[in-house]
Design an enzyme around this catalytic site. Structure first.
Site, PDB file in Angstrom:
ATOM      1  N   SER A 195      53.967  81.091  43.191  1.00  0.00           N
ATOM      2  CA  SER A 195      52.713  80.351  43.262  1.00  0.00           C
ATOM      3  C   SER A 195      51.741  80.731  42.162  1.00  0.00           C
ATOM      4  CB  SER A 195      52.051  80.574  44.631  1.00  0.00           C
ATOM      5  OG  SER A 195      51.846  81.958  44.854  1.00  0.00           O
TER       6      SER A 195
ATOM      7  N   HIS B   4      57.184  74.698  42.503  1.00  0.00           N
ATOM      8  CA  HIS B   4      56.299  75.306  43.489  1.00  0.00           C
ATOM      9  C   HIS B   4      56.026  74.376  44.661  1.00  0.00           C
ATOM     10  CE1 HIS B   4      52.060  76.856  44.612  1.00  0.00           C
ATOM     11  NE2 HIS B   4      52.980  77.453  45.337  1.00  0.00           N
TER      12      HIS B   4
ATOM     13  N   GLU C  93      54.646  71.294  42.525  1.00  0.00           N
ATOM     14  CA  GLU C  93      54.290  71.471  41.119  1.00  0.00           C
ATOM     15  C   GLU C  93      55.555  71.812  40.329  1.00  0.00           C
ATOM     16  OE1 GLU C  93      49.782  73.228  41.040  1.00  0.00           O
ATOM     17  OE2 GLU C  93      51.341  74.600  41.748  1.00  0.00           O
TER      18      GLU C  93
ATOM     19  N   ASN D 284      46.526  76.359  42.676  1.00  0.00           N
ATOM     20  CA  ASN D 284      45.993  77.685  42.961  1.00  0.00           C
ATOM     21  C   ASN D 284      44.857  78.080  42.026  1.00  0.00           C
ATOM     22  OD1 ASN D 284      47.078  78.969  45.321  1.00  0.00           O
ATOM     23  ND2 ASN D 284      49.076  78.851  44.333  1.00  0.00           N
TER      24      ASN D 284
END
Length: 284
Positions: free
Chosen positions: A121, A142, A154, A192
């Site tokens: 992540s 991800h 992702e 993130n």
């Protein structure tokens, strides 16, 4: 390897995320291998996937026959030699040395067409691929927790990742029923990176006494968020969320605005990690 030639997917790691990805792959029709060094984790994953699939049957989202087909496509193993696949998705602990050691083993048992991906992540795909055997066939893929429900994936391109690899992974995510997004390697990727202020500002409000956790969560949910920041951190796992905050903060030069929250570190140090331990910001 073109998308139409992908038949077998190997997921390394039988934790919550790895189990979810394995179920997604099997439901999408792929032969699925789940690998973990701990047999007890494999047993838990097998039971969790079986229970999840049965829930889909109960909700009439899957027929009994389709559910059995999902189970038949799954194989669980603690033998690295069994991890021969067209695509490998790594979903183990967020420690570069451990991941790299695994990819070295995987490279030794797979052929020259296999695509290697990490579900990390926040770790740099570019930095990881500098130390793998086939950097051009290495990328980020991800998923988000819970992988069986969250649509976004992702697809992360490192500096050495071949374009056909990210194109194939994008198509693979689509085939899995996900909504993929291309992104170049950057601290925290897209989600993130954007999410750090969401979590950190929420904790600063509580630390300052301006609001309670319950108030913050209620306000954010009232504005349209499915889950407030404290409930979401408990779902993700406070250890994982805190680790991502540290990685992004350090990668961006430790800006004050992204300093990891002390209240979260206290919880992590106490082993109060959220839903998976029965207690985090809330009790379960």
């Amino acid at each position: 390897m073109p998308m139409e030639e992908i038949q077998t997917i190997c997921i390394c790691g039988a934790g919550t995320m790895g189990s979810g990805i394995a179920q997604v792959a099997a439901q999408a029709g792929f032969r699925t291998i789940q690998y973990d060094v701990q047999t007890n984790m494999l047993d838990k994953s097998k039971a969790a996937i079986a229970a999840s699939v049965q829930q889909l049957v109960a909700k009439q989202k899957l027929t009994a026959e389709a559910a059995q087909a999902v189970q038949d496509r799954l194989r669980f193993t603690n033998n690295i030699a069994d991890c021969k696949a067209d695509v490998v998705i790594e979903a183990i602990v967020e420690k570069p040395a451990v991941k790299l050691a695994l990819f070295q083993q995987l490279a030794a048992v797979n052929n020259a067409q296999c695509i290697f991906t990490s579900n990390t992540s926040s770790l740099s795909i570019t930095e990881l691929q500098e130390q793998v055997v086939h950097p051009e066939r290495f990328a980020g893929m991800h998923f988000f927790n819970p992988a069986t429900h969250m649509k976004l994936v992702e697809v992360v391109k490192g500096k050495q990742t071949a374009q056909y690899v990210v194109d194939t992974l994008y198509a693979l995510a689509n085939t899995m029923g996900k909504v993929p997004v291309h992104c170049n390697d950057a601290p925290g990727f897209i989600v993130n990176h954007i999410a750090r202020p969401y979590y950190l500002e929420a904790m600063r409000l509580v630390e300052s006494g301006a609001a309670t956790m319950e108030q913050v969560d209620a306000v954010m949910e009232a504005t349209g968020f499915k889950m407030g920041p404290f409930k979401l951190m408990d779902l993700i796992g406070l250890d994982i969320n805190y680790s991502v905050s540290e990685i992004v903060w350090e990668a961006l030069g430790k800006p004050d605005r992204l300093t990891p929250a002390a209240m979260q570190k206290t919880k992590v140090d106490a082993g109060e990690l959220g839903r998976k331990t029965g207690k985090g910001f809330y009790e379960y």
